[in-house]
Design an enzyme around this catalytic site. Structure first.
Site, PDB file in Angstrom:
ATOM      1  N   HIS A  57      -5.322 -11.979 -81.498  1.00 49.72           N
ATOM      2  CA  HIS A  57      -6.776 -11.165 -81.849  1.00 49.72           C
ATOM      3  C   HIS A  57      -8.058 -10.866 -81.278  1.00 49.72           C
ATOM      4  O   HIS A  57      -8.527 -12.540 -80.761  1.00 49.72           O
ATOM      5  CB  HIS A  57      -6.318 -10.578 -83.497  1.00 49.72           C
ATOM      6  CG  HIS A  57      -5.643 -10.231 -84.125  1.00 49.72           C
ATOM      7  ND1 HIS A  57      -4.340 -10.877 -84.495  1.00 49.72           N
ATOM      8  CD2 HIS A  57      -4.464  -8.747 -83.643  1.00 49.72           C
ATOM      9  CE1 HIS A  57      -3.430 -10.388 -85.001  1.00 49.72           C
ATOM     10  NE2 HIS A  57      -3.115  -9.194 -84.261  1.00 49.72           N
ATOM     11  N   HIS A  85     -12.741 -12.097 -87.958  1.00 47.18           N
ATOM     12  CA  HIS A  85     -12.878 -10.946 -87.316  1.00 47.18           C
ATOM     13  C   HIS A  85     -13.917 -10.755 -88.701  1.00 47.18           C
ATOM     14  O   HIS A  85     -14.259  -9.081 -89.120  1.00 47.18           O
ATOM     15  CB  HIS A  85     -11.230  -9.741 -88.371  1.00 47.18           C
ATOM     16  CG  HIS A  85     -10.494 -10.626 -87.255  1.00 47.18           C
ATOM     17  ND1 HIS A  85     -10.166 -10.084 -85.855  1.00 47.18           N
ATOM     18  CD2 HIS A  85      -8.856 -10.837 -87.351  1.00 47.18           C
ATOM     19  CE1 HIS A  85      -9.523  -9.965 -85.321  1.00 47.18           C
ATOM     20  NE2 HIS A  85      -8.871 -10.687 -86.459  1.00 47.18           N
TER      21      HIS A  85
HETATM   22  F1  V1D Z   1       1.694  -6.028 -91.615  1.00 46.34           F
HETATM   23  C1  V1D Z   1       1.564  -6.081 -92.343  1.00 46.34           C
HETATM   24  C2  V1D Z   1       1.164  -6.660 -93.954  1.00 46.34           C
HETATM   25  C3  V1D Z   1       1.005  -5.986 -94.348  1.00 46.34           C
HETATM   26  C4  V1D Z   1      -0.783  -6.655 -94.876  1.00 46.34           C
HETATM   27  C5  V1D Z   1      -0.977  -6.161 -93.089  1.00 46.34           C
HETATM   28  C6  V1D Z   1      -0.631  -6.269 -92.510  1.00 46.34           C
HETATM   29  C7  V1D Z   1      -0.551  -5.853 -90.719  1.00 46.34           C
HETATM   30  C8  V1D Z   1      -0.066  -6.523 -89.973  1.00 46.34           C
HETATM   31  N1  V1D Z   1      -0.767  -6.411 -89.097  1.00 46.34           N
HETATM   32  N2  V1D Z   1      -2.197  -5.999 -90.914  1.00 46.34           N
HETATM   33  C9  V1D Z   1      -2.418  -5.889 -89.690  1.00 46.34           C
HETATM   34  C10 V1D Z   1      -3.924  -5.525 -88.757  1.00 46.34           C
HETATM   35  N3  V1D Z   1      -4.651  -4.459 -89.676  1.00 46.34           N
HETATM   36  C11 V1D Z   1      -4.183  -3.336 -88.712  1.00 46.34           C
HETATM   37  C12 V1D Z   1      -4.562  -2.250 -89.624  1.00 46.34           C
HETATM   38  C13 V1D Z   1      -4.041  -1.014 -89.548  1.00 46.34           C
HETATM   39  N4  V1D Z   1      -5.683  -0.086 -89.416  1.00 46.34           N
HETATM   40  C14 V1D Z   1      -5.978   0.039 -89.959  1.00 46.34           C
HETATM   41  C15 V1D Z   1      -6.250  -2.070 -89.007  1.00 46.34           C
HETATM   42  O1  V1D Z   1      -3.356  -2.954 -87.528  1.00 46.34           O
HETATM   43  C16 V1D Z   1      -4.783  -6.670 -88.865  1.00 46.34           C
HETATM   44  C17 V1D Z   1      -4.002  -7.909 -88.051  1.00 46.34           C
HETATM   45  C18 V1D Z   1      -4.727  -9.079 -88.110  1.00 46.34           C
HETATM   46  C19 V1D Z   1      -4.824 -10.200 -87.787  1.00 46.34           C
HETATM   47  C20 V1D Z   1      -6.072 -11.349 -88.449  1.00 46.34           C
HETATM   48  C21 V1D Z   1      -5.476 -12.881 -87.381  1.00 46.34           C
HETATM   49  O2  V1D Z   1      -4.356 -12.925 -87.196  1.00 46.34           O
HETATM   50  O3  V1D Z   1      -6.643 -12.565 -85.980  1.00 46.34           O
HETATM   51  C22 V1D Z   1      -6.630 -13.604 -88.162  1.00 46.34           C
HETATM   52  N5  V1D Z   1      -6.995 -14.443 -87.351  1.00 46.34           N
HETATM   53  O4  V1D Z   1      -7.540 -14.987 -88.553  1.00 46.34           O
HETATM   54  C23 V1D Z   1      -7.393 -15.531 -89.538  1.00 46.34           C
HETATM   55  C24 V1D Z   1      -6.083 -14.459 -89.382  1.00 46.34           C
HETATM   56 CA    CA Z   2      -8.534 -14.227 -79.458  1.00 45.96          CA
END
Ligand code: V1D
Ligand code: CA
Length: 513
Positions: A194, A157
């Site tokens: 993702h 990302h």
């Molecule tokens: F659940 C959480 C608890 C603490 C900190 C973050 C999270 C969390 C869960 N899902 N964050 C997310 C995703 N972020 C959002 C944000 C809300 N916004 C405004 C954005 O939904 C991010 C998910 C990232 C996934 C990363 C991956 O799995 O694709 C990855 N690939 O390579 C490494 C990681």
């Molecule tokens: Ca993918």
């Protein structure tokens, strides 16, 4: 604990229609024993400890003996700046938990905080995981192996000037840039749940890299990757997106993955493949909502391996730690052509694998929201997009870099010295811009040394590798147009013993059951 697969059929070296699973691949595996000590923050789902768990499992299954185990050479600032903006890399190098309050504007600007927190050793963590992926690309370029693995990588990302979704630097883009020095066309495949947005964006306007991401789409991070997103300019049709819904099982997934990837391989004929193996697409993932088993996930690795094209396997997401370790361990076995036992051997982290202590997962009984009709429509649309590609497109090497002698391993030198030379010593690859036909001009200036520590059988044997660097990438406005000089100052972050090594006694993963 493991046995060689009975079927090992060596067939040529060209991209082939897939069929038998070819064994006897030489595998280089990157692992830094420090990686498991990095700790994002309390309650954060991303846990580098999962790489240590994977490694422990590999060791106990006896898989390390079958491959070259390498400690990555940390990527340096100039390496990271092949893709990332200098001010962003400099920020990552300097920011610490102690000084972050003084840099609130920059934290916001570079999207650091929340999903991408500042933690002890952040910069060295980035250097380590990026170093593994770049190192793997170099190994493949020099044909030192057929398959390179860096489970710490795959952080797909990160953007040129921005952290995103737990990713700070985009090791995938950096590895692909390295591969582009030797290969006319590089294929990127992303099976993390993702969307692989950072990689797609970096190469959206070029035909030298084709990106294919399978992901959950609709009200889900990062929100991009619709089926209509196919690339722009010269890159039109060289980005593919396969949007999926909750509960997809092995059979449904493979009913898309295989025909799509078979056709991509046939039409695009990449010189090398990068497969991001994010394990958050597994059933029971803490953040994911797919229903793949380890075998179903690994089938993607087996299938891509079967084309006999150099393969870089990277990690990515994956938040139910025991399943991540299961998956990447099994996939390492697939890379090696070794079938590992279902019974998880006794080892340091055995308690994570109870009560059944098996490697394989059963799918859950969750509903598969991907109807047969929907899958058929997606497959037809994506195959139609692929049919619009010219066969094996445009780019040709005008000059090839000469073969470079790789110096013999030297056991006497200091393990941790990075001896990569400065960018002026690098090979310049001048991609022509969007307005002109795609071609590559390579001018050899001088090889660049890149060192890694070989840890085969934990003997600490040093292996020196060489890389022909650098790439000047002009094909996409999001990429740097000039090699930028590294900043003179080096501010090392330090992994504090008490913060990074004293992990919670009860693994947080076990609370995610
Ligand atoms: F659940 C959480 C608890 C603490 C900190 C973050 C999270 C969390 C869960 N899902 N964050 C997310 C995703 N972020 C959002 C944000 C809300 N916004 C405004 C954005 O939904 C991010 C998910 C990232 C996934 C990363 C991956 O799995 O694709 C990855 N690939 O390579 C490494 C990681
Ligand atoms: Ca993918």
């Amino acid at each position: 604990m493991c046995h060689a697969e009975s079927r090992k059929i060596a067939i040529g070296s060209n991209s082939l229609p897939s069929g038998a699973d070819m064994g006897n691949k030489k595998v280089c595996y990157y692992y830094d024993p420090e990686i498991g000590n990095y700790y994002y923050e309390q309650g954060h789902p991303m846990k580098p400890h999962r790489m240590r768990m994977t490694h422990a499992l590999l060791a106990q299954y006896g898989l390390l003996q079958h491959m070259t185990v390498l400690k990555p050479s940390p990527a340096q600032e100039k390496d990271l700046c092949k893709f990332h903006a200098e001010d962003y890399v400099s920020f990552l190098r300097r920011i610490t938990p102690d000084n972050q309050q003084d840099h609130l504007r920059q934290l916001k600007r570079f999207n650091v905080g929340d999903d991408c927190p500042v933690f002890d050793g952040l910069y060295s963590f980035c250097q380590t995981y990026a170093g593994g992926s770049i190192g793997g690309a170099v190994k493949l370029n020099y044909e030192h192996c057929d398959i390179a693995i860096n489970w710490a990588g795959g952080l797909h990302h990160a953007k040129k000037c921005e952290a995103s979704g737990f990713c700070y630097v985009n090791d995938v883009v950096l590895a692909i840039l390295e591969l582009l020095k030797f290969h006319e066309r590089v294929l990127y495949v992303d099976i993390d749940i993702h969307h692989g947005d950072g990689v797609e964006e970096a190469f959206y306007a070029t035909d030298r890299v084709m990106t294919v991401s399978f992901h959950k789409f609709g009200e889900y991070f990062p929100g991009t990757g619709g089926i209509e997103d196919i690339g722009v300019g010269k890159g039109k049709y060289y980005a593919l997106n396969v949007p999926l819904d909750d509960g997809i099982d092995d059979e449904s997934y493979q009913s898309l993955f295989k025909p799509i990837m078979r056709k991509v391989m046939e039409v695009y004929r990449p010189g090398t493949v990068v497969l991001q193996c994010g394990a958050d697409s597994l059933s029971g993932d803490w953040l994911g909502s797919f229903n793949l088993t380890v075998k179903g996930h690994a089938e993607c690795v087996r299938f891509m391996k079967s084309f006999n094209v150099p393969l870089l396997l990277l990690g990515g997401g994956g938040y139910t730690l025991r399943n991540v370790a299961r998956c990447w361990c099994y996939e390492t076995g697939v890379a090696l052509g070794v079938e590992v036992d279902d019974k998880v051997p006794e080892h340091e982290y055995i308690e994570y694998f109870g009560p059944d202590y098996t490697l394989h997962l059963a799918p859950s009984n969750m509903k598969n929201k991907n109807s047969r009709e929907k899958l058929d429509r997606i497959r037809a649309k994506v195959l139609d997009n692929i049919s619009r590609l010219p066969h094996a497109p445009s780019v040709q090497f005008q000059e090839r870099p000469p073969d470079t002698e790789i110096p013999e391993a030297d056991e006497d030198e200091d393990d941790n010295k990075d001896e990569r030379k400065d960018p002026d010593d690098d090979v310049n690859v001048d991609y022509l811009r969007e307005t002109t036909p795609s071609r590559v001009k390579m001018e050899i200036i001088e090889p660049d040394a890149k060192d890694e520590i070989e840890m085969e059988l934990d003997k600490g044997v040093r292996e020196t590798d060489e890389s022909l660097n650098d790439i000047e990438c002009l094909m996409n406005p999001t990429l740097p147009t000039e090699a930028e000089a590294p900043a003179s100052e080096s501010l090392h972050t330090h992994v504090e013993e008490e913060n990074s090594k004293n992990l919670p006694e009860q693994p947080e993963d076990m609370q995610h059951d």
